[in-house]
Design a protein around this motif. Structure first.
Motif, PDB file in Angstrom:
ATOM      1  N   ILE A  39       0.891  -1.340   0.117  1.00  0.00           N
ATOM      2  CA  ILE A  39       0.152   0.068  -0.003  1.00  0.00           C
ATOM      3  C   ILE A  39       0.868   1.289   0.046  1.00  0.00           C
ATOM      4  CG2 ILE A  39      -1.865  -1.263   1.363  1.00  0.00           C
ATOM      5  CD1 ILE A  39      -1.027   0.331   3.637  1.00  0.00           C
ATOM      6  N   VAL A  40       0.191   2.244  -0.287  1.00  0.00           N
ATOM      7  CA  VAL A  40       0.832   3.928  -0.205  1.00  0.00           C
ATOM      8  C   VAL A  40       0.133   4.316   0.841  1.00  0.00           C
ATOM      9  CG1 VAL A  40       1.399   5.677  -1.514  1.00  0.00           C
ATOM     10  CG2 VAL A  40       1.915   3.461  -2.526  1.00  0.00           C
ATOM     11  N   VAL A  41       0.877   5.093   1.845  1.00  0.00           N
ATOM     12  CA  VAL A  41       0.403   6.016   2.862  1.00  0.00           C
ATOM     13  C   VAL A  41       1.032   7.308   2.658  1.00  0.00           C
ATOM     14  CG1 VAL A  41      -0.061   6.195   5.301  1.00  0.00           C
ATOM     15  CG2 VAL A  41      -0.094   3.970   4.271  1.00  0.00           C
ATOM     16  N   HIS A  42      -0.146   8.345   2.470  1.00  0.00           N
ATOM     17  CA  HIS A  42       0.695   9.622   2.353  1.00  0.00           C
ATOM     18  C   HIS A  42       0.647  10.308   3.753  1.00  0.00           C
ATOM     19  CE1 HIS A  42       0.766  13.536   0.443  1.00  0.00           C
ATOM     20  NE2 HIS A  42       0.015  14.098   1.331  1.00  0.00           N
ATOM     21  N   SER A  43       1.824  10.846   3.850  1.00  0.00           N
ATOM     22  CA  SER A  43       2.365  11.649   5.316  1.00  0.00           C
ATOM     23  C   SER A  43       1.993  13.294   4.829  1.00  0.00           C
ATOM     24  CB  SER A  43       3.661  11.419   5.236  1.00  0.00           C
ATOM     25  OG  SER A  43       4.095  12.233   6.323  1.00  0.00           O
ATOM     26  N   ALA A  44       1.006  13.630   5.416  1.00  0.00           N
ATOM     27  CA  ALA A  44       0.847  15.153   5.349  1.00  0.00           C
ATOM     28  C   ALA A  44       2.126  15.900   5.818  1.00  0.00           C
ATOM     29  CB  ALA A  44      -0.757  15.330   6.035  1.00  0.00           C
ATOM     30  N   SER A  45       2.649  15.457   6.805  1.00  0.00           N
ATOM     31  CA  SER A  45       3.690  16.315   7.553  1.00  0.00           C
ATOM     32  C   SER A  45       4.704  16.106   6.669  1.00  0.00           C
ATOM     33  CB  SER A  45       3.844  15.648   9.111  1.00  0.00           C
ATOM     34  OG  SER A  45       4.570  14.297   8.637  1.00  0.00           O
ATOM     35  N   MET A  46       5.083  15.321   5.860  1.00  0.00           N
ATOM     36  CA  MET A  46       6.254  15.384   5.057  1.00  0.00           C
ATOM     37  C   MET A  46       5.762  15.760   3.670  1.00  0.00           C
ATOM     38  SD  MET A  46       8.772  12.307   6.530  1.00  0.00           S
ATOM     39  CE  MET A  46       7.463  10.968   6.688  1.00  0.00           C
ATOM     40  N   ASN A  47       4.485  15.742   3.095  1.00  0.00           N
ATOM     41  CA  ASN A  47       4.091  15.946   1.888  1.00  0.00           C
ATOM     42  C   ASN A  47       4.498  14.961   0.948  1.00  0.00           C
ATOM     43  OD1 ASN A  47       2.525  17.156  -0.030  1.00  0.00           O
ATOM     44  ND2 ASN A  47       3.942  18.507  -0.523  1.00  0.00           N
ATOM     45  N   ARG A  48       4.688  13.431   1.324  1.00  0.00           N
ATOM     46  CA  ARG A  48       5.164  12.661   0.485  1.00  0.00           C
ATOM     47  C   ARG A  48       4.254  11.297   0.457  1.00  0.00           C
ATOM     48  NH1 ARG A  48      11.232  10.684   2.730  1.00  0.00           N
ATOM     49  NH2 ARG A  48      11.276  12.773   3.695  1.00  0.00           N
ATOM     50  N   ASP A  49       4.140  10.381  -0.324  1.00  0.00           N
ATOM     51  CA  ASP A  49       3.720   9.117  -0.230  1.00  0.00           C
ATOM     52  C   ASP A  49       4.936   8.053   0.107  1.00  0.00           C
ATOM     53  OD1 ASP A  49       1.287  10.036  -1.285  1.00  0.00           O
ATOM     54  OD2 ASP A  49       1.574   9.810  -3.350  1.00  0.00           O
ATOM     55  N   ILE A  50       4.267   7.234   1.053  1.00  0.00           N
ATOM     56  CA  ILE A  50       5.332   6.023   1.805  1.00  0.00           C
ATOM     57  C   ILE A  50       5.039   5.001   1.378  1.00  0.00           C
ATOM     58  CG2 ILE A  50       6.474   5.328   3.878  1.00  0.00           C
ATOM     59  CD1 ILE A  50       6.920   8.529   3.306  1.00  0.00           C
ATOM     60  N   TYR A 109      16.869   8.152  11.085  1.00  0.00           N
ATOM     61  CA  TYR A 109      16.479   7.866  12.567  1.00  0.00           C
ATOM     62  C   TYR A 109      15.038   7.676  13.019  1.00  0.00           C
ATOM     63  CZ  TYR A 109      21.129   6.442  14.433  1.00  0.00           C
ATOM     64  OH  TYR A 109      22.267   6.023  14.802  1.00  0.00           O
ATOM     65  N   TYR A 110      14.223   7.771  11.677  1.00  0.00           N
ATOM     66  CA  TYR A 110      12.955   7.632  12.129  1.00  0.00           C
ATOM     67  C   TYR A 110      12.549   8.841  13.329  1.00  0.00           C
ATOM     68  CZ  TYR A 110      12.609   3.704   8.976  1.00  0.00           C
ATOM     69  OH  TYR A 110      12.737   2.755   8.035  1.00  0.00           O
ATOM     70  N   ALA A 111      13.028   9.922  13.047  1.00  0.00           N
ATOM     71  CA  ALA A 111      12.759  11.057  13.843  1.00  0.00           C
ATOM     72  C   ALA A 111      12.185  12.284  13.353  1.00  0.00           C
ATOM     73  CB  ALA A 111      14.069  11.640  14.618  1.00  0.00           C
ATOM     74  N   ASP A 112      11.658  13.007  14.037  1.00  0.00           N
ATOM     75  CA  ASP A 112      11.135  14.405  13.535  1.00  0.00           C
ATOM     76  C   ASP A 112      12.207  15.401  13.655  1.00  0.00           C
ATOM     77  OD1 ASP A 112       8.405  13.554  13.293  1.00  0.00           O
ATOM     78  OD2 ASP A 112       7.557  15.069  14.761  1.00  0.00           O
ATOM     79  N   TRP A 113      12.719  15.810  12.292  1.00  0.00           N
ATOM     80  CA  TRP A 113      13.772  16.695  12.337  1.00  0.00           C
ATOM     81  C   TRP A 113      13.452  18.096  12.379  1.00  0.00           C
ATOM     82  CZ3 TRP A 113      18.522  15.470   8.870  1.00  0.00           C
ATOM     83  CH2 TRP A 113      18.920  13.922   8.856  1.00  0.00           C
ATOM     84  N   ILE A 114      14.279  18.894  13.069  1.00  0.00           N
ATOM     85  CA  ILE A 114      13.837  20.269  13.221  1.00  0.00           C
ATOM     86  C   ILE A 114      13.975  21.191  12.013  1.00  0.00           C
ATOM     87  CG2 ILE A 114      14.301  20.224  15.648  1.00  0.00           C
ATOM     88  CD1 ILE A 114      16.973  21.734  15.034  1.00  0.00           C
ATOM     89  N   LYS A 115      14.655  20.798  11.100  1.00  0.00           N
ATOM     90  CA  LYS A 115      15.008  21.659   9.702  1.00  0.00           C
ATOM     91  C   LYS A 115      15.014  20.714   8.456  1.00  0.00           C
ATOM     92  CE  LYS A 115      18.061  25.201  11.776  1.00  0.00           C
ATOM     93  NZ  LYS A 115      19.442  25.818  11.816  1.00  0.00           N
ATOM     94  N   LYS A 119      20.042  17.113   1.828  1.00  0.00           N
ATOM     95  CA  LYS A 119      19.999  15.859   1.130  1.00  0.00           C
ATOM     96  C   LYS A 119      18.881  14.888   1.501  1.00  0.00           C
ATOM     97  CE  LYS A 119      22.361  12.210  -0.527  1.00  0.00           C
ATOM     98  NZ  LYS A 119      23.010  12.256  -1.802  1.00  0.00           N
ATOM     99  N   LEU A 120      18.312  14.921   2.587  1.00  0.00           N
ATOM    100  CA  LEU A 120      17.058  13.958   2.959  1.00  0.00           C
ATOM    101  C   LEU A 120      15.845  14.732   2.962  1.00  0.00           C
ATOM    102  CD1 LEU A 120      18.587  11.763   5.804  1.00  0.00           C
ATOM    103  CD2 LEU A 120      18.603  11.416   3.493  1.00  0.00           C
ATOM    104  N   GLY A 121      15.765  15.950   2.534  1.00  0.00           N
ATOM    105  CA  GLY A 121      14.409  16.860   2.555  1.00  0.00           C
ATOM    106  C   GLY A 121      13.758  16.902   3.888  1.00  0.00           C
ATOM    107  N   VAL A 122      12.453  16.813   3.877  1.00  0.00           N
ATOM    108  CA  VAL A 122      11.688  17.112   5.286  1.00  0.00           C
ATOM    109  C   VAL A 122      11.625  15.715   6.078  1.00  0.00           C
ATOM    110  CG1 VAL A 122       9.403  17.812   6.152  1.00  0.00           C
ATOM    111  CG2 VAL A 122      10.584  18.986   4.448  1.00  0.00           C
ATOM    112  N   ASN A 123      11.970  15.530   7.261  1.00  0.00           N
ATOM    113  CA  ASN A 123      11.570  14.489   7.929  1.00  0.00           C
ATOM    114  C   ASN A 123      11.108  14.508   9.324  1.00  0.00           C
ATOM    115  OD1 ASN A 123      13.649  12.275   6.590  1.00  0.00           O
ATOM    116  ND2 ASN A 123      14.893  14.080   6.755  1.00  0.00           N
TER     117      ASN A 123
END
Length: 320
Positions: A39-50, A109-115, A119-123
């Motif tokens: 399945i694909v789950v959309h993450s609103a917080s990251m604005n991407r499909d996972i 690290y499956y964390a909420d990044w502050i910035k 390289k990795l975009g929004v996490n």
């Protein structure tokens, strides 16, 4: 005595290793019991499909618990993932649980990044795993409200932080070959080796300046008291060659050499980390199951064994 590997040794080891929620189904939602759905789950917080793999329970006639299973540093985006390296699909084919495996999140690290990272975009993985994904899974499948989570290596740190950040969400947490300490100098070095050396990102975008307060706030060893009430399973080997570190188990000499040398160094480090967490939990009178494996490296066959060994404890927690 198990000694902490030097930073130089760890750098060499990791460098060697470098060699509104919506669900979109990629497989029928009514797939036969005991099968796999993508399945694909959309993450609103990251604005991407996972992309997410879901192993379906054998008996779907009644609600079942959910077991979230995280990949390691590569996030499952490479070929080093549970589906490709272990018997996870076969093992859970006759189990009554939803097994949910996210297939992204490399070096985060499956964390909420502050910035945002160049390289990795929004996490915002803690938000995704603690809120968005459970809401999507519970909305799509017949679940019983009981959850567990497990991780390996870097994500074994993550699952402890997720349990602390989302109190009451996970009844059982299993950490295989992880390092709970994130604010000590060795702990920060380990994280930088994953995030920066392997991932090419900037760990300061995750938790701010090195040695800053957010590193302590996201340190499960410092915050171990907040794990009270969670059923905990910890495991780590010594890094010494074990039953899967020989030519009979690994046919390619170069792969075997990496597993013994690189995997041995990393596993020895995680063993000391896990010993520290176990001691801290004991001092706080917080019960935990700890499997101190006498020999073994930082590699998949050992994590497969730990998944099997920890499953009865996880199953009890989620009613499977």
């Amino acid at each position: 005595m198990i000694r902490t590997p030097s930073l130089k040794a760890l750098v060499a080891a990791v460098a060697a290793l470098a060699v509104g929620t919506a669900v979109a189904p990629l497989a029928p939602a009514n797939a036969a019991p005991g099968t796999t759905a993508e399945i694909v789950v959309h993450s609103a917080s990251m604005n991407r499909d996972i992309p997410v793999t879901v192993l379906l329970p054998k008996n779907r006639a009644k609600p079942a618990g959910v077991f979230y299973l995280l990949n390691g540093a590569g996030g499952g985006e490479d070929n080093a993932n549970w589906q490709g390296k272990t018997d996870v699909v076969k093992f859970f084919a006759n189990k009554n649980a939803y097994v949910v495996i996210p297939n992204q999140g490399a070096f985060s690290y499956y964390a909420d990044w502050i910035k945002r990272d160049e390289k990795l975009g929004v996490n915002k993985w803690s938000t995704f795993l603690g809120k968005e994904l459970p809401a999507a899974i519970n909305g799509k499948y017949s679940t019983n409200g009981r959850n567990a989570i497990a991780g390996i290596s870097s994500s074994a740190t993550s699952v402890l932080n997720l349990a602390i950040a989302h109190r009451g969400l996970y009844r059982t947490v299993a950490a295989y070959s992880g390092c709970a300490a994130t604010s000590t100098q060795p702990g920060q070095d380990y994280i930088r080796l994953v995030v920066e050396t392997r991932g090419g990102a900037d760990a300061r975008n995750m938790w701010g300046p090195y040695n800053g307060p957010l590193w302590r706030q996201n340190d499960p060893l410092v915050n171990a008291a907040k794990l009270r009430g969670v059923s905990l399973y910890l495991s780590a080997a010594t890094g010494l060659p074990g039953q899967y570190d020989n030519p009979q188990a690994v046919s390619k000499p170069a792969v075997l050499a990496d597993q013994v040398v690189v995997g041995g160094v990393i596993e020895a480090a995680t063993r000391q980390c896990t010993d520290q967490l176990a001691s801290k939990l004991a001092a706080l009178h917080i019960p935990a199951t700890y499997d101190r494996v006498p020999a073994g490296t930082h590699s998949w066959r050992y994590w497969q064994d730990q998944l099997h060994k920890s499953w009865p404890q996880i199953a009890r927690g989620i009613g499977a």
